[in-house]
Motif scaffolding. Structure first.
Motif, short mmCIF file in Angstrom:
data_model
loop_
_atom_site.label_atom_id
_atom_site.label_comp_id
_atom_site.label_asym_id
_atom_site.label_seq_id
_atom_site.Cartn_x
_atom_site.Cartn_y
_atom_site.Cartn_z
N LEU A 142 43.07 59.67 51.03
CA LEU A 142 43.53 59.75 49.64
C LEU A 142 43.24 58.44 48.91
CD1 LEU A 142 44.98 61.09 47.31
CD2 LEU A 142 47.18 60.41 48.32
N GLY A 143 43.51 57.32 49.58
CA GLY A 143 43.19 56.02 48.98
C GLY A 143 41.71 55.87 48.72
N ALA A 144 40.86 56.34 49.65
CA ALA A 144 39.41 56.26 49.48
C ALA A 144 38.97 57.09 48.27
CB ALA A 144 38.72 56.76 50.74
N PHE A 145 39.57 58.27 48.12
CA PHE A 145 39.22 59.14 46.98
C PHE A 145 39.56 58.46 45.66
CE2 PHE A 145 40.72 62.43 43.98
CZ PHE A 145 39.50 63.06 43.74
N LEU A 146 40.76 57.90 45.56
CA LEU A 146 41.18 57.25 44.32
C LEU A 146 40.36 55.98 44.06
CD1 LEU A 146 45.06 57.64 44.76
CD2 LEU A 146 43.52 59.04 43.37
N GLY A 147 40.06 55.24 45.12
CA GLY A 147 39.22 54.05 44.96
C GLY A 147 37.81 54.41 44.54
N ALA A 148 37.28 55.51 45.09
CA ALA A 148 35.93 55.95 44.73
C ALA A 148 35.86 56.35 43.26
CB ALA A 148 35.52 57.11 45.62
N ILE A 149 36.94 56.96 42.74
CA ILE A 149 36.96 57.31 41.32
C ILE A 149 36.80 56.04 40.48
CG2 ILE A 149 38.45 58.13 39.44
CD1 ILE A 149 39.60 60.17 41.38
N ASN A 150 37.53 54.99 40.85
CA ASN A 150 37.39 53.72 40.13
C ASN A 150 35.96 53.21 40.20
OD1 ASN A 150 40.12 53.60 39.44
ND2 ASN A 150 40.67 52.42 41.25
N GLY A 151 35.38 53.23 41.41
CA GLY A 151 34.03 52.72 41.59
C GLY A 151 33.00 53.51 40.82
N ILE A 152 33.13 54.83 40.80
CA ILE A 152 32.18 55.66 40.06
C ILE A 152 32.27 55.39 38.56
CG2 ILE A 152 31.65 58.04 39.41
CD1 ILE A 152 32.47 58.85 42.27
N LEU A 153 33.49 55.30 38.06
CA LEU A 153 33.66 55.03 36.62
C LEU A 153 33.09 53.67 36.24
CD1 LEU A 153 37.29 56.39 36.07
CD2 LEU A 153 35.15 57.41 35.27
N LEU A 183 35.59 51.61 47.12
CA LEU A 183 35.96 52.60 48.12
C LEU A 183 36.77 51.96 49.25
CD1 LEU A 183 35.61 55.52 49.30
CD2 LEU A 183 33.58 54.64 50.45
N PHE A 184 36.27 50.84 49.78
CA PHE A 184 36.98 50.14 50.85
C PHE A 184 38.33 49.63 50.37
CE2 PHE A 184 32.67 49.01 52.88
CZ PHE A 184 32.67 50.21 53.57
N ASN A 185 38.37 49.16 49.12
CA ASN A 185 39.64 48.70 48.56
C ASN A 185 40.64 49.85 48.50
OD1 ASN A 185 41.43 46.86 47.14
ND2 ASN A 185 40.91 47.99 45.28
N GLY A 186 40.15 51.05 48.14
CA GLY A 186 41.03 52.21 48.11
C GLY A 186 41.53 52.59 49.49
N ILE A 187 40.65 52.49 50.50
CA ILE A 187 41.05 52.78 51.88
C ILE A 187 42.17 51.85 52.32
CG2 ILE A 187 40.30 52.69 54.29
CD1 ILE A 187 37.56 53.66 53.34
N LEU A 188 42.02 50.56 52.02
CA LEU A 188 43.03 49.59 52.42
C LEU A 188 44.33 49.78 51.62
CD1 LEU A 188 40.89 46.35 52.91
CD2 LEU A 188 41.72 47.96 54.62
N ALA A 189 44.21 50.18 50.36
CA ALA A 189 45.41 50.48 49.58
C ALA A 189 46.13 51.70 50.15
CB ALA A 189 45.04 50.72 48.11
N GLY A 190 45.33 52.68 50.63
CA GLY A 190 45.93 53.84 51.29
C GLY A 190 46.64 53.46 52.57
N LEU A 191 46.00 52.60 53.37
CA LEU A 191 46.64 52.11 54.59
C LEU A 191 47.93 51.37 54.27
CD1 LEU A 191 46.68 51.40 57.64
CD2 LEU A 191 45.20 49.44 57.11
#
Length: 348
Positions: free
Chosen positions: A121-132, A237-245
């Motif tokens: 879930l964190g990766a998904f939300l972080g990826a949205i930021n990165g894509i935008l 994406l990695f930032n989102g993964i770590l935020a999810g963790l």
């Protein structure tokens, strides 16, 4: 008769030069000032309050810093690329509440699965930021400020007035913040492993080293064939993964999670990274420094509380640390640029 060993001409000078070079490299480490500040703070506070470094006091210090350390490591990846992510507190809040929801509505769900779901879930939300950021070419400050409120609004709508408490989660999950190994909490050891993996990635993997090149000069990095957009997207994406963790660990660490979980945490995370030597202008810094910066900021709060300093001054001191870090970084950048110009002039 004893014959004194002879030293070849110039060897002594080379040895002295090597030693001075190593000393100079040590003194130039961006992590050195924050490390010395942390040590001085602990020593002074311990003198004022001997209970500050008791076993329980040390455990509390580490537990208080763990979540911010993980978030600061992810934030460092983004800041190194000359970007910033202000939505990490909202991502953490969403994942933390989602963790509570899973435990409450899926009895017997394995803890490992909860970690995987939270990080995805964190990766998904972080990826949205990165894509935008990479597709819309809009400054990350603006994009992530918007997603901060969007993610927070989603969490508010989802959670409403619902809160999940410690009794809603398995005992083994809560024990992650209670059990220790050689005096270190388990979640802190998880943070240490994360720091080590990301540090190896930044220094030992080409994709990680590319982040520094992008932060130093995105246009030059593009000319050298570095896939700038892809690397920046991976950083988010990695930032989102770590935020999810961090969100999953937050649900283990604290007694309740709800709609307001993680509110305002993003400011502490950015501050930790900057104080830890990660240049806000990008291109330099390390995740180790960011982690130490997080430990310093949380230790400051604990130290000032231990010596009964008003909360206002705690915030003021953190603000002064941020300003000092930015000023020092700016002075260092100017000096480096000046030395480079002098060197180029001599070569000409």
């Amino acid at each position: 008769m004893t014959i004194a060993p002879t030293v070849p001409p110039g060897q002594s000078e080379r040895t002295d030069g090597a030693r001075s070079g190593r000393l100079g490299a040590l003194l130039r480490l961006r992590e050195l000032p924050v490390t010395l500040a942390l040590i001085a703070l602990v020593v002074i506070t311990t003198i004022a309050n001997p209970l500050f470094l008791s076993p329980q006091g040390m455990k509390d210090l580490l537990l208080n810093a763990t979540i911010v350390m993980i978030l600061a490591v992810g934030q460092a990846l983004v800041i190194i690329t000359r970007n910033v992510d202000l939505s990490v507190g909202s991502i953490l809040g969403l994942v933390a509440f989602g963790t509570g929801t899973l435990f409450a509505n899926v009895p017997g769900i394995p803890i490992v699965v909860v970690f995987v779901v939270g990080m995805l879930l964190g990766a998904f939300l972080g990826a949205i930021n990165g894509i935008l950021v990479t597709v819309a070419k809009v400054p990350a400050l603006v994009i992530t400020l918007g997603t901060l409120y969007i993610y927070r609004g989603i969490n508010n709508s989802w959670a409403g007035g619902t809160q999940y408490f410690a009794g809603d989660r398995p005992e083994a999950f809560g024990s992650l913040s209670v059990d220790t190994v050689f005096g270190f909490p388990l979640i802190t050891l998880i943070a240490v492993v994360v720091i080590a993996i990301v540090a190896i990635y930044l220094n030992g993997v080409r994709a990680g080293r590319d982040l520094y090149a992008i932060g130093s000069d995105p246009d030059a990095a593009l000319l050298f064939g570095i896939p700038v957009s892809r690397r920046v997207l991976l950083a988010f994406l990695f930032n989102g993964i770590l935020a999810g963790l961090a969100g999953v660990l937050y649900a283990s660490r604290f007694n309740s999670v709800g709609a307001t979980t993680g509110t305002g945490l993003e400011l502490s995370v950015v501050a930790a990274a900057v104080v830890g030597g990660v240049a806000i202008s990008g291109g330099s810094g390390s995740v180790v420094g960011a982690a130490i910066g997080a430990l310093l900021l949380t230790t400051i709060t604990s130290a000032l509380t231990a010596v009964r300093v008003d909360k206002f001054w705690q915030q003021a001191i953190v603000g002064m640390l941020i300003l000092s870090a930015v000023i020092i970084d700016r002075i260092a950048s100017v000096r480096t640029a000046r030395k480079l110009r002098i060197s180029e002039a001599r070569d000409v």
